[in-house]
Write a protein that holds these residues in place. Structure first.
Motif, PDB file in Angstrom:
ATOM      1  N   HIS A  82     -22.545   3.781 -17.122  1.00  0.00           N
ATOM      2  CA  HIS A  82     -21.483   3.629 -16.129  1.00  0.00           C
ATOM      3  C   HIS A  82     -20.122   3.418 -16.778  1.00  0.00           C
ATOM      4  N   ALA A  83     -20.133   2.832 -17.976  1.00  0.00           N
ATOM      5  CA  ALA A  83     -18.862   2.625 -18.677  1.00  0.00           C
ATOM      6  C   ALA A  83     -18.255   3.955 -19.109  1.00  0.00           C
ATOM      7  N   ARG A  84     -19.054   4.996 -19.025  1.00  0.00           N
ATOM      8  CA  ARG A  84     -18.573   6.320 -19.404  1.00  0.00           C
ATOM      9  C   ARG A  84     -18.208   7.119 -18.157  1.00  0.00           C
ATOM     10  N   ILE A 118       1.202   9.425 -17.695  1.00  0.00           N
ATOM     11  CA  ILE A 118       0.292   8.870 -16.676  1.00  0.00           C
ATOM     12  C   ILE A 118      -1.076   9.541 -16.775  1.00  0.00           C
ATOM     13  N   SER A 119      -1.064  10.854 -16.968  1.00  0.00           N
ATOM     14  CA  SER A 119      -2.343  11.559 -17.093  1.00  0.00           C
ATOM     15  C   SER A 119      -3.142  11.014 -18.285  1.00  0.00           C
ATOM     16  N   LEU A 120      -2.431  10.706 -19.353  1.00  0.00           N
ATOM     17  CA  LEU A 120      -3.099  10.239 -20.570  1.00  0.00           C
ATOM     18  C   LEU A 120      -3.607   8.804 -20.457  1.00  0.00           C
ATOM     19  N   HIS A 121      -2.762   7.914 -19.940  1.00  0.00           N
ATOM     20  CA  HIS A 121      -3.103   6.485 -19.980  1.00  0.00           C
ATOM     21  C   HIS A 121      -3.638   5.921 -18.664  1.00  0.00           C
ATOM     22  N   VAL A 127     -12.224  13.844 -25.335  1.00  0.00           N
ATOM     23  CA  VAL A 127     -13.373  13.179 -25.958  1.00  0.00           C
ATOM     24  C   VAL A 127     -13.108  11.698 -26.197  1.00  0.00           C
ATOM     25  N   ARG A 128     -11.908  11.354 -26.622  1.00  0.00           N
ATOM     26  CA  ARG A 128     -11.636   9.965 -26.978  1.00  0.00           C
ATOM     27  C   ARG A 128     -10.791   9.229 -25.934  1.00  0.00           C
ATOM     28  N   GLY A 129     -10.729   9.814 -24.733  1.00  0.00           N
ATOM     29  CA  GLY A 129      -9.930   9.195 -23.673  1.00  0.00           C
ATOM     30  C   GLY A 129     -10.390   7.804 -23.304  1.00  0.00           C
ATOM     31  N   PHE A 130     -11.699   7.587 -23.312  1.00  0.00           N
ATOM     32  CA  PHE A 130     -12.235   6.290 -22.902  1.00  0.00           C
ATOM     33  C   PHE A 130     -11.853   5.174 -23.872  1.00  0.00           C
ATOM     34  N   ARG A 138     -10.291   1.464 -22.624  1.00  0.00           N
ATOM     35  CA  ARG A 138     -10.225   1.222 -24.065  1.00  0.00           C
ATOM     36  C   ARG A 138     -10.509  -0.250 -24.386  1.00  0.00           C
ATOM     37  N   LEU A 139     -10.072  -1.144 -23.510  1.00  0.00           N
ATOM     38  CA  LEU A 139     -10.307  -2.571 -23.750  1.00  0.00           C
ATOM     39  C   LEU A 139     -11.807  -2.860 -23.752  1.00  0.00           C
TER      40      LEU A 139
END
Lengths: 247, 277
Positions: A82-84, A118-121, A127-130, A138-139
């Motif tokens: 779910h975190a994904r 905004i789209s990014l953050h 792949v590494r957005g999360f 990210r936190l």
């Protein structure tokens, strides 16, 4: 409060309407996502609202470690699966954690830049957005990775992991390092020792060189098949070699 | 250690596309079984080198598979001295691409390895393998894991409005992750309302959805690679495996019936016989 997921069609709609919603991102809110029940899916899991409300930062102090700890604890036993799911983080970000996200990743004045920002953050891309870009996920992911290190407290692990952006990136972008709990833990222990002394291992060139050495060894030996002591001996060698100065 | 056919090891490794060992093979076959909250993977190893087999039998090497999920940072090793191993995961720990990298790895130093199957370019001296060295490696086996893929096929359809659609007509869009059934706005409202009744849902399953699933299967039969990244295709591929269908040879309409669990039976049991009261 109940853990909620933004409905997939609402996610797509929100993502496609960043430009339309620029004023809301800058000064308003998305409270309708909390009110309109057709926007979200309620789950049986809970999020500790009290802890979430303590997540904040300002321009001078991002409070990364504290915020990682707060969010990780607030989300309880959230599964990796779910975190994904981007719908979880994007809902939380647009509701309870909108102000934090704005403070942590201030929205540029220029509209074109603001839309990309905004789209990014504020959403999850690539792949590494999360673990790298989304202001909230990210936190949790950094805390989740650090929580695998049993020899250090979560706070100690996060302190070392978050100390230097390059170090963190070098670890995350190497699956053989970040996925292998023994290798990951051993590296964080090395960083922790260094953190208490001279922080030599946090030097960008030094750390890159050590990772390069580890890559070379991992190219001929299957690190996953080696025990903790052997991995530690290998890392001792990797971290004992000084980087070659560029000529 | 990723499989890379161009990689050079400082010692001979039995692997595909490489002639360190002449005319020998190391291959695995992996099968996933998902039941409830657990996913079990069963791995069979086949190796045709008698000398490597002996090294394993003597306890100096083992079969190892590294099962890793990049998205969740999950990584587990399974190790065996027989040509079979299995591992159980929680479905909550896997998502997206799951890779199985399999090897024969040295666990005790092998100072004098010799084999008549070695490429003569290695000379006549015995080969020395150290702990952690790889004697054999197979190509990466990749599985795409998503709980949604184990959901019923019907879950990948979205009924959407297409303003220009004539009222009685519907069309299908296959471009996204979900298959879009495009209907006139008035028809959308009508179907949304009708879906509140179980009987009506069975009728829809036997009409629009049956046709749409058949069409989707036909597309996958003709061009399986064109849609390999779309979620709907992954769900259908998974259900095709689960139901032991043969996508290549079975007609699309028969596969569709199996995947929808023979929806005609729903009409018989709940509508023709006057059920669902």
């Amino acid at each position: 409060m109940k853990m909620r997921f933004l409905k997939a069609d609402r996610y797509r709609e929100l993502h496609s309407q960043i430009e339309l919603n620029l004023d809301l991102y800058r000064n308003g809110n998305f409270d309708f996502l909390n009110i309109d029940t057709s926007c979200y899916i309620d789950t049986v899991r809970n999020v500790d609202e009290g802890l979430v409300s303590q997540i904040y930062c300002d321009q001078d102090n991002h409070r990364e470690i504290q915020n990682c700890l707060l969010l990780y604890e607030a989300m309880g036993d959230l599964s990796l699966y779910h975190a994904r799911d981007e719908r979880l983080w994007v809902y939380l970000l647009h509701t309870q954690l909108l102000q934090y996200s704005r403070n942590r990743w201030p929205i540029p004045q220029e509209d074109d830049k603001a839309i990309k920002h905004i789209s990014l953050h504020f959403f999850v891309n690539g792949v590494r957005g999360f673990e790298r870009d989304n202001a909230i996920s990210r936190l949790w992911w950094m805390a989740s990775l650090c929580n695998r290190v049993k020899e250090l407290s979560l706070e100690e692990s996060l302190t070392c992991f978050l100390e230097q952006y390059d170090v963190r990136t070098s670890i995350i972008e190497r699956p053989n390092t970040s996925q292998n709990t023994i290798v990951f833990s051993s590296i964080l222990l090395k960083l922790s020792e260094s953190f208490k002394k001279d922080k030599k291992f946090f030097d960008r060139e030094f750390f890159r060189s050590a990772m390069k050495n580890l890559n070379l060894i991992g190219g001929t030996k299957l690190l996953s098949a080696l025990d903790k002591n052997t991995i530690n001996l290998i890392l001792d060698d990797c971290f004992s070699v000084s980087p070659v100065s560029p000529s | 250690m990723k499989f890379d056919r161009h990689k050079a090891f400082p010692y001979p490794v039995l692997r595909p596309y490489n002639d360190d060992f002449i005319d020998l093979e190391f291959q695995i076959n992996a099968e996933w079984e998902v039941e409830g909250e657990t996913a079990k993977v069963k791995i069979d190893y086949a190796i045709s080198s008698e000398d490597i087999k002996q090294t394993i039998e003597h306890g100096n090497a083992v079969y190892i598979s590294v099962i890793s999920c990049r998205d969740t940072y999950t990584r587990n090793n399974v190790e065996s001295n027989t040509p079979y191993s299995e591992a159980i995961f929680s479905v909550n720990d896997l998502r997206g691409e799951v890779r199985i990298d399999s090897y024969v790895v040295v666990v005790n130093d092998v100072p004098f390895f010799q084999s008549p199957d070695l490429n003569p370019e290695f000379g006549l001296d015995p080969i020395k393998y150290g702990v952690g060295d790889v004697m054999a490696q197979d190509e990466t086996y990749v599985y795409y894991f998503n709980k949604e893929h184990f959901k019923p096929v019907e879950s990948v359809f979205d009924l959407v409005i297409k303003a220009s659609q004539p009222k009685g007509q519907w069309t299908i869009g296959f471009e996204g992750d979900h298959i879009q059934i495009e209907v006139n706005p008035l028809m959308k409202a009508s179907i949304d309302s009708a879906r509140n009744s179980k009987k009506n849902r069975y009728i829809l399953l036997n009409s629009i959805y049956s046709v749409a699933v058949t069409q989707a299967i036909q597309l996958l039969k003709e061009n399986p690679d064109d849609f390999s990244e779309n979620t709907w295709a992954k769900v259908i591929f998974n259900q095709v495996n689960t139901h032991n269908c043969n996508l290549e040879n079975d007609p699309a309409y028969l596969v569709a019936q199996k995947l929808l669990r023979f929806p005609l039976l729903l009409l018989e049991n709940f509508i023709f016989k006057g059920g669902d009261q």
